[in-house]
Design a protein around this motif. Structure first.
Motif, PDB file in Angstrom:
ATOM      1  N   GLU A 263      -3.655   5.533  -1.631  1.00  0.00           N
ATOM      2  CA  GLU A 263      -4.558   4.593  -1.532  1.00  0.00           C
ATOM      3  C   GLU A 263      -5.267   4.646  -0.806  1.00  0.00           C
ATOM      4  O   GLU A 263      -6.438   3.611  -1.289  1.00  0.00           O
ATOM      5  N   LEU A 264      -5.390   4.886   1.028  1.00  0.00           N
ATOM      6  CA  LEU A 264      -6.632   3.747   1.628  1.00  0.00           C
ATOM      7  C   LEU A 264      -6.554   5.027   2.662  1.00  0.00           C
ATOM      8  O   LEU A 264      -6.021   6.120   2.968  1.00  0.00           O
ATOM      9  N   LYS A 265      -8.315   5.678   2.067  1.00  0.00           N
ATOM     10  CA  LYS A 265      -8.576   6.395   3.103  1.00  0.00           C
ATOM     11  C   LYS A 265      -8.390   7.335   4.042  1.00  0.00           C
ATOM     12  O   LYS A 265      -8.922   6.331   4.823  1.00  0.00           O
TER      13      LYS A 265
ATOM     14  N   ALA B 241      -7.268  -3.364   1.896  1.00  0.00           N
ATOM     15  CA  ALA B 241      -6.956  -3.281   0.559  1.00  0.00           C
ATOM     16  C   ALA B 241      -5.713  -3.334   0.391  1.00  0.00           C
ATOM     17  O   ALA B 241      -5.355  -3.765  -1.018  1.00  0.00           O
ATOM     18  N   GLN B 242      -5.137  -4.028   1.185  1.00  0.00           N
ATOM     19  CA  GLN B 242      -3.474  -4.403   0.855  1.00  0.00           C
ATOM     20  C   GLN B 242      -4.150  -5.865  -0.082  1.00  0.00           C
ATOM     21  O   GLN B 242      -3.326  -5.972  -1.170  1.00  0.00           O
TER      22      GLN B 242
ATOM     23  N   GLN C 200       0.852   5.547   0.151  1.00  0.00           N
ATOM     24  CA  GLN C 200       0.062   6.986   1.032  1.00  0.00           C
ATOM     25  C   GLN C 200      -0.779   6.952  -0.158  1.00  0.00           C
ATOM     26  O   GLN C 200      -0.500   7.386  -1.279  1.00  0.00           O
TER      27      GLN C 200
ATOM     28  N   LYS D 260      -4.317  -5.234  -3.727  1.00  0.00           N
ATOM     29  CA  LYS D 260      -3.181  -5.100  -4.465  1.00  0.00           C
ATOM     30  C   LYS D 260      -2.733  -6.344  -5.312  1.00  0.00           C
ATOM     31  O   LYS D 260      -1.636  -6.080  -5.577  1.00  0.00           O
TER      32      LYS D 260
ATOM     33  N   LEU E 134       0.621  -1.191   0.480  1.00  0.00           N
ATOM     34  CA  LEU E 134      -0.515  -0.192  -0.004  1.00  0.00           C
ATOM     35  C   LEU E 134       0.998   0.792  -0.096  1.00  0.00           C
ATOM     36  O   LEU E 134       1.797   1.472   1.251  1.00  0.00           O
TER      37      LEU E 134
END
Length: 262
Positions: free
Chosen positions: A70-72, A256-257, A68, A260, A66
């Protein structure tokens, strides 16, 4: 009984020392009820297609971490100042427990040199928070997750998952950990409920002796997607003030991770 600010400071210092021994570093950037005896098994050993035969390189894994933005609501850091450089500085007194210690330090739990890690921490300022913390516990009430990615050739990823799963059972009674010269006693290991993401997941909790000041419960999860293994380990420094549970791994970070990974 409510602790004085001095007691809170001591507790925070103890947590910082624990993080130093577990992860060879302590960070200020990083509620659930204490994890009681209701922890449950969660190895979701889902059937999957055969993993790719070629492992990702370290450089490729770094691109899969991840980043910076990419995840609010979270800040991403390289982890260079907070994560151990290699497995050589993270050792246990029971070899079967090594994969657990490595997983909690963003290191590869299996046999590979392809490994990359970073830290993902709540960014409460990004969420629009303007109120100042009312006490030390509030100031440290931030989930920080140590994320590691490792990649394997052949069936290495599946073997790594088995090593973690076996370790949870074998190390149920605890183990001794030495990291960068600091000694820590893990008193209990138990299976935890995992996210079920990827092709296979193993989640576990560890109770750690806080140098005579009580225990702290830490959560970790290991997820395999193809031939890549992701490890997650969360620390909330305010957890010691709230019953000793240091925070579950945020679902948003895992989602999120894993999304990806290729």
């Amino acid at each position: 009984m409510k602790r004085s600010s001095g007691a809170r400071l001591c507790a925070t210092a103890a947590i910082g020392a624990l993080s130093l021994s577990l992860l060879t570093a302590c960070s200020d950037d990083g509620s659930k009820d204490a994890a009681d005896s209701k922890t449950s098994a969660s190895s979701s050993a889902a059937s999957s297609s055969a993993p790719a035969t070629k492992a990702h390189t370290k450089a490729e894994l770094e691109k899969l971490l991840l980043a910076q933005g990419e995840l609010k609501g979270y800040k991403v850091d390289s982890g260079d100042d907070t994560l151990p450089a290699s497995k050589s500085v993270v050792k246990t007194d029971k070899p079967a427990c090594d994969p657990l210690a490595w997983a909690t330090a963003a290191l590869a739990p299996g046999d590979t040199d392809a490994n990359a890690g970073n830290t993902v921490a709540e960014d409460k300022t990004a969420a629009g928070a303007t109120a100042k913390p009312t006490d030390l516990a509030d100031a440290f009430d931030i989930d920080m997750t140590f994320v590691g990615l490792s990649s394997y050739a052949g069936d290495g990823a599946e073997k790594a998952m088995k090593a973690v799963s076996d370790g949870v059972k074998t190390c149920a009674g605890g183990y001794g950990l030495k990291a960068d010269g600091e000694n820590t006693k893990v008193t209990r290991v138990a299976a935890d409920k995992g996210s079920g993401k990827g092709d296979e997941t193993v989640a576990f909790v560890e109770d750690v002796d806080m140098d005579g000041q009580g225990k702290a419960t830490f959560h970790a999860e290991v997820v395999r997607k193809g031939n890549t293994v992701a490890t997650f380990y969360t620390v909330n420094f305010a957890g010691f003030e709230k019953g000793g549970d240091m925070g579950a791994v945020p679902a948003a970070v895992i989602d999120a991770q894993v999304a990806k990974l290729k």
